[in-house]
Write a protein that holds these residues in place. Structure first.
Motif, short mmCIF file in Angstrom:
data_model
loop_
_atom_site.label_atom_id
_atom_site.label_comp_id
_atom_site.label_asym_id
_atom_site.label_seq_id
_atom_site.Cartn_x
_atom_site.Cartn_y
_atom_site.Cartn_z
N GLY A 9 -2.63 0.04 10.52
CA GLY A 9 -1.47 -0.82 10.72
C GLY A 9 -0.14 -0.19 10.32
O GLY A 9 0.90 -0.80 10.48
N CYS A 10 -0.19 1.04 9.79
CA CYS A 10 1.05 1.73 9.44
C CYS A 10 1.47 2.68 10.55
O CYS A 10 2.53 3.30 10.46
N ASP A 11 0.63 2.84 11.54
CA ASP A 11 0.85 3.84 12.58
C ASP A 11 1.11 3.12 13.91
O ASP A 11 0.22 2.46 14.44
N PRO A 12 2.32 3.25 14.46
CA PRO A 12 2.64 2.54 15.70
C PRO A 12 1.67 2.88 16.84
O PRO A 12 1.29 2.01 17.62
N THR A 27 1.74 -5.39 8.32
CA THR A 27 1.94 -5.16 6.90
C THR A 27 3.43 -4.90 6.61
O THR A 27 4.10 -4.23 7.40
N PRO A 28 3.91 -5.35 5.45
CA PRO A 28 5.28 -5.02 5.07
C PRO A 28 5.36 -3.65 4.38
O PRO A 28 6.45 -3.18 4.08
N ASN A 29 4.21 -3.02 4.15
CA ASN A 29 4.18 -1.78 3.36
C ASN A 29 4.48 -0.55 4.22
O ASN A 29 3.71 0.41 4.24
N VAL A 30 5.56 -0.64 4.96
CA VAL A 30 5.96 0.45 5.85
C VAL A 30 7.49 0.59 5.79
O VAL A 30 8.17 -0.31 5.31
N THR A 31 7.98 1.70 6.33
CA THR A 31 9.43 1.91 6.32
C THR A 31 10.11 1.07 7.39
O THR A 31 11.17 0.50 7.17
#
Ligand SMILES: Cc1cc2nc3c(=O)[nH]c(=O)nc-3n(C[C@H](O)[C@H](O)[C@H](O)COP(=O)(O)O)c2cc1C
Length: 309
Positions: free
Chosen positions: A146-149, A172-176
């Motif tokens: 979920g951090c990788d588009p 997730t909010p844990n991304v830039t």
């Protein structure tokens, strides 16, 4: 339910805009523990059961919950009995549920989302599918994916090919840059974005001065994360042309009002319903009063108010 609160999420008609957040309200368990007929007097406008995966998962080592000053840390790790048990045992018991059912699924690889979505496509009781690509407590899939588009888009595409149901992707909010993930999900075929899952966090046991959670780190939920959620809702609803489900710390009717004004079409309540499982019904009633006081005649009028000139 009162006319001004009636709303819709894509094809799902809702009596009011407050639903539950996955993993925080187990209807089948609550019915037994509270000895209340929650099925008949269901407090939420739709029901989202806990995320299920292809295979059963035991979850992380205990302790898995730790209360902090303004929120809850959890490291459950997607403990669940697997999608077969969900379909064969849970869904039949939910036949009488009076509201739409949104099934939540997670996978270790992007194609797991297609496999789970395909199995659910056979289930009449399932009205929508939410892809949880945002669990902070599992190493494989979940967060990494979920951090990788690119992987976000791929997982969404696999699910899109496998189901005609209303398709929600939970970020997730844990991304830039959360908006780039929302865009990737919509490009992959998502009908709706839901934000936010929990925020990375950690606590030490105050006496031992060692990590309080068995998994060491966990996901923070509850009032502490409301500003993070509000920002994500505001930015994503400005960026993509699909409805947004907003969640993260909403506890009061004022919070619900603000999430809707920030651009959410629907608000999910998680941690706040641990204290009061029937909270959502009360919040809906209080929301009606707040809307009247501020001159909003419908939920539709209120959605995205903060964006308007
Ligand atoms: C104990 C616990 C378990 C959770 N399990 C799930 C889950 O299975 N699937 C999921 O998508 N989110 C899960 N979440 C995240 C919530 O659905 C929600 O996104 C998050 O808690 C923020 O909302 P809140 O502050 O209102 O709780 C869980 C949260 C908690 C506290």
């Amino acid at each position: 339910m009162v006319e001004v609160l009636k709303t819709a999420l894509g094809p799902l008609g809702l009596g009011h805009p407050v639903i539950n957040a996955s993993g925080t309200f187990d209807l089948l368990e609550a019915d037994e523990v509270l000895r209340a007929d929650l099925m008949a007097e269901f407090p939420f406008a739709a029901y989202v059961p806990k995320t299920v995966t292809m295979e059963p998962r035991a979850g992380n080592d205990p302790p898995r919950l730790f209360e902090t000053a303004a929120g809850l840390l959890n490291s459950i790790g997607l403990a669940n009995r697997g999608i077969e048990a969900f379909i064969d045992e849970d869904l039949p018991r939910l036949a009488a549920l009076p509201v739409p059912l949104i099934a939540s699924i997670a996978g270790e690889r992007t194609d797991d989302y297609g496999r789970c979505a395909l199995l659910l496509d056979e289930c009449d009781r399932v009205d929508a599918v939410e892809l949880n690509i945002s669990c902070p407590n599992v190493e494989l899939g979940g967060m990494a994916l979920g951090c990788d588009p690119y992987k976000t888009r791929q997982a969404t595409e696999y699910a899109r090919e496998s189901t005609s149901r209303f398709l929600i992707v939970k970020l997730t909010p844990n991304v830039t840059d959360i908006t780039s993930l929302a865009r990737a999900a919509v490009e992959g075929g998502a009908d709706c974005i839901s934000v936010i899952n929990t925020v990375h966090g950690m606590a030490l046991d105050p006496l031992r001065l060692k990590p309080a959670l068995g998994h060491v780190t966990g996901g923070l939920s509850g009032p502490a994360i409301k500003p993070v959620a509000l920002r994500a809702i505001y930015m994503i609803s400005r960026e993509v042309d699909v409805p947004v489900i907003g969640m993260g710390g909403a506890t009061t009717a004022q919070d619900v009002l603000e999430f809707l004004a920030a651009g959410a079409s629907v608000v999910a309540i998680g941690t706040a319903s641990f204290r009061d499982p029937l909270l959502a019904a009360r919040l809906a009633g209080e929301l009606r009063v707040l809307m009247e006081q501020r001159g909003f005649g419908s939920v539709r009028e209120l959605i995205g108010h903060a964006h308007k000139e």
